[in-house]
Scaffold this motif. Structure first.
Motif, PDB file in Angstrom:
ATOM      1  N   PHE A 133      -2.145  39.774 -20.350  1.00 31.75           N
ATOM      2  CA  PHE A 133      -1.285  40.649 -21.153  1.00 31.75           C
ATOM      3  C   PHE A 133       0.174  40.616 -20.678  1.00 31.75           C
ATOM      4  O   PHE A 133       1.062  41.045 -21.400  1.00 31.75           O
ATOM      5  N   ALA A 134       0.398  40.092 -19.454  1.00 32.20           N
ATOM      6  CA  ALA A 134       1.779  39.978 -18.954  1.00 32.20           C
ATOM      7  C   ALA A 134       2.577  39.000 -19.807  1.00 32.20           C
ATOM      8  O   ALA A 134       3.812  39.037 -19.820  1.00 32.20           O
ATOM      9  N   THR A 167       6.156  51.260 -13.238  1.00 35.83           N
ATOM     10  CA  THR A 167       5.099  50.688 -14.090  1.00 35.83           C
ATOM     11  C   THR A 167       4.368  51.799 -14.844  1.00 35.83           C
ATOM     12  O   THR A 167       4.069  51.666 -16.033  1.00 35.83           O
ATOM     13  N   TYR A 168       4.091  52.891 -14.144  1.00 35.56           N
ATOM     14  CA  TYR A 168       3.389  54.028 -14.758  1.00 35.56           C
ATOM     15  C   TYR A 168       4.189  54.577 -15.942  1.00 35.56           C
ATOM     16  O   TYR A 168       3.640  54.806 -17.028  1.00 35.56           O
ATOM     17  N   ARG A 169       5.503  54.753 -15.709  1.00 35.09           N
ATOM     18  CA  ARG A 169       6.329  55.315 -16.796  1.00 35.09           C
ATOM     19  C   ARG A 169       6.423  54.366 -17.987  1.00 35.09           C
ATOM     20  O   ARG A 169       6.261  54.760 -19.134  1.00 35.09           O
ATOM     21  N   ASN A 194       5.607  55.045 -21.985  1.00 38.96           N
ATOM     22  CA  ASN A 194       6.295  54.351 -23.097  1.00 38.96           C
ATOM     23  C   ASN A 194       5.358  53.400 -23.844  1.00 38.96           C
ATOM     24  O   ASN A 194       5.777  52.730 -24.784  1.00 38.96           O
ATOM     25  N   ASN A 195       4.095  53.322 -23.402  1.00 39.13           N
ATOM     26  CA  ASN A 195       3.075  52.498 -24.070  1.00 39.13           C
ATOM     27  C   ASN A 195       3.429  51.022 -24.192  1.00 39.13           C
ATOM     28  O   ASN A 195       3.021  50.366 -25.139  1.00 39.13           O
ATOM     29  N   ASP A 196       4.205  50.503 -23.211  1.00 39.44           N
ATOM     30  CA  ASP A 196       4.570  49.086 -23.248  1.00 39.44           C
ATOM     31  C   ASP A 196       3.665  48.328 -22.270  1.00 39.44           C
ATOM     32  O   ASP A 196       4.057  47.990 -21.161  1.00 39.44           O
ATOM     33  N   TYR A 197       2.439  48.066 -22.712  1.00 38.32           N
ATOM     34  CA  TYR A 197       1.429  47.512 -21.803  1.00 38.32           C
ATOM     35  C   TYR A 197       1.776  46.105 -21.315  1.00 38.32           C
ATOM     36  O   TYR A 197       1.548  45.761 -20.162  1.00 38.32           O
ATOM     37  N   GLY A 198       2.295  45.282 -22.207  1.00 36.25           N
ATOM     38  CA  GLY A 198       2.620  43.898 -21.850  1.00 36.25           C
ATOM     39  C   GLY A 198       3.646  43.849 -20.732  1.00 36.25           C
ATOM     40  O   GLY A 198       3.441  43.187 -19.704  1.00 36.25           O
ATOM     41  N   TYR A 199       4.736  44.584 -20.911  1.00 36.87           N
ATOM     42  CA  TYR A 199       5.816  44.588 -19.919  1.00 36.87           C
ATOM     43  C   TYR A 199       5.339  45.169 -18.588  1.00 36.87           C
ATOM     44  O   TYR A 199       5.629  44.622 -17.522  1.00 36.87           O
ATOM     45  N   SER A 200       4.578  46.280 -18.661  1.00 36.62           N
ATOM     46  CA  SER A 200       4.127  46.902 -17.406  1.00 36.62           C
ATOM     47  C   SER A 200       3.142  45.993 -16.665  1.00 36.62           C
ATOM     48  O   SER A 200       3.100  45.986 -15.437  1.00 36.62           O
TER      49      SER A 200
END
Lengths: 283, 44
Positions: free
Chosen positions: A22-23, A239-241, A246-252
């Motif tokens: 997912f990254a 990463t948590y925030r 912010n629901n940005d799973y790919g970026y986190s």
């Protein structure tokens, strides 16, 4: 007998690694993952907030790691010098105590103690004339890191001494007797026998703790706030925030993967260093 | 590890160390206990 261990390892350690893919995707709760190559990493390296979090992670973790080694070894050596067995056990019990409090409770205790309204520390400092006005320590960029180091040492120093006390107990008394016959006092015995005998343990504990350098989260998460993000925000809180708030799973996931790579480099580097100095590594 | 506690020559250094070590651990234990006790007492 091996099946439960294997299942636990597979379910909690290896299977989640599949999420690394997912990254390389754009992935939010509202869209299916779309492959975007290294875009998340490009965004990551151009994000000032990320680099601030990266610096804070290294400063807080490495500072805490060094303090932890110094305090744990120092206090273990001093506990070892307490002659009375009951007093020794009592001291050990008292200094282990904070370890058993959860980080949430610890944060609550210190928030109350450091409060500007009736907080014990501010009251004391004002009464002693050291400060004129109460300081909101938890929201002060100048004080936050110092407070964080202090709270970490307060909670974990006692626990950290256990392994060193065990190692000290394992040192052969013959060595001390021989040193005494040779005319060495307690200080020389500590310097030439105890500390060299502890070096292997210190190195192992150092490398094992170095692996956790990038993992600092809970202690920061319960103690930080928006006013001190510049000095307190670490990679995991970032990463948590980004990921959960912010629901940005790919970026986190990209941030998390970068963090794991840095951890791997640190551990491999420390092991290489250990091999150079000691002749053998532990990994 | 326990040695004779005396201020006579030859034992003086050890005696002074033991006193400072005891004071140090009293301070350390107070630092560990005061925050917990203070909050417990205030909550009553």
């Amino acid at each position: 007998m091996f099946i439960p261990v294997f299942a636990q390892l597979w379910v909690f350690h290896y299977w989640p690694m599949a999420g690394i893919r997912f990254a390389f995707t754009k992935y939010t709760p509202f869209i299916q993952p779309q492959y975007i190559g290294f875009d998340n990493f490009t965004r990551l390296f151009n994000e000032p907030r990320f680099w601030s979090a990266f610096n804070n992670t290294l400063i807080l973790s490495i500072g805490n790691l060094l303090l932890s080694m110094i305090f744990s070894v120092g206090i273990a050596l001093l506990i070892n010098e307490i002659g009375n067995a009951i007093a020794k056990k009592f001291v050990q019990t008292v200094i282990y105590l904070p370890h058993f409090l959860s980080w949430v409770v610890v944060a609550a205790i210190f928030t109350i103690i450091l409060s500007t309204q009736g907080g014990f520390v501010n009251d004391l400092l004002v009464k002693l004339g050291i400060i004129d006005e109460p300081i909101y320590f938890m929201a002060s960029k100048d004080h936050w890191r110092g407070i964080w180091y202090f709270i970490n040492r307060w909670k974990e120093t006692g626990w950290g001494t256990i392994i060193f006390l065990a190692a000290i107990t394992g040192i052969s008394p013959d060595l001390y007797e021989a040193a005494e016959i040779d005319g060495a006092g307690r200080l020389k015995q500590t310097w030439y026998i105890t500390i060299p005998s502890l070096m292997n343990t210190i190195l192992v504990v150092f490398i094992l703790n170095l692996a956790k350098v990038m993992n600092v989260f809970e202690s920061v998460f319960v103690l930080y706030n928006e006013m001190v993000y510049d000095v307190s925000d670490v990679i995991k809180t970032y990463t948590y925030r980004v990921g959960l708030q912010n629901n940005d799973y790919g970026y986190s996931t990209a941030v998390g993967l970068f963090q794991s790579v840095v951890s791997l480099i640190l551990v491999t580097g420390a092991n290489w260093f250990s091999e150079k100095i000691n002749g053998r590594g532990i990994v | 590890m326990s040695q004779k506690f005396s201020f006579k020559k030859g034992y003086r250094g050890r005696a002074i160390f033991v006193i400072f070590n005891t004071i140090f651990f009293i301070i350390v234990m107070a630092t560990m206990l005061i925050p917990i006790i203070k909050v417990c007492v205030d909550s009553l």
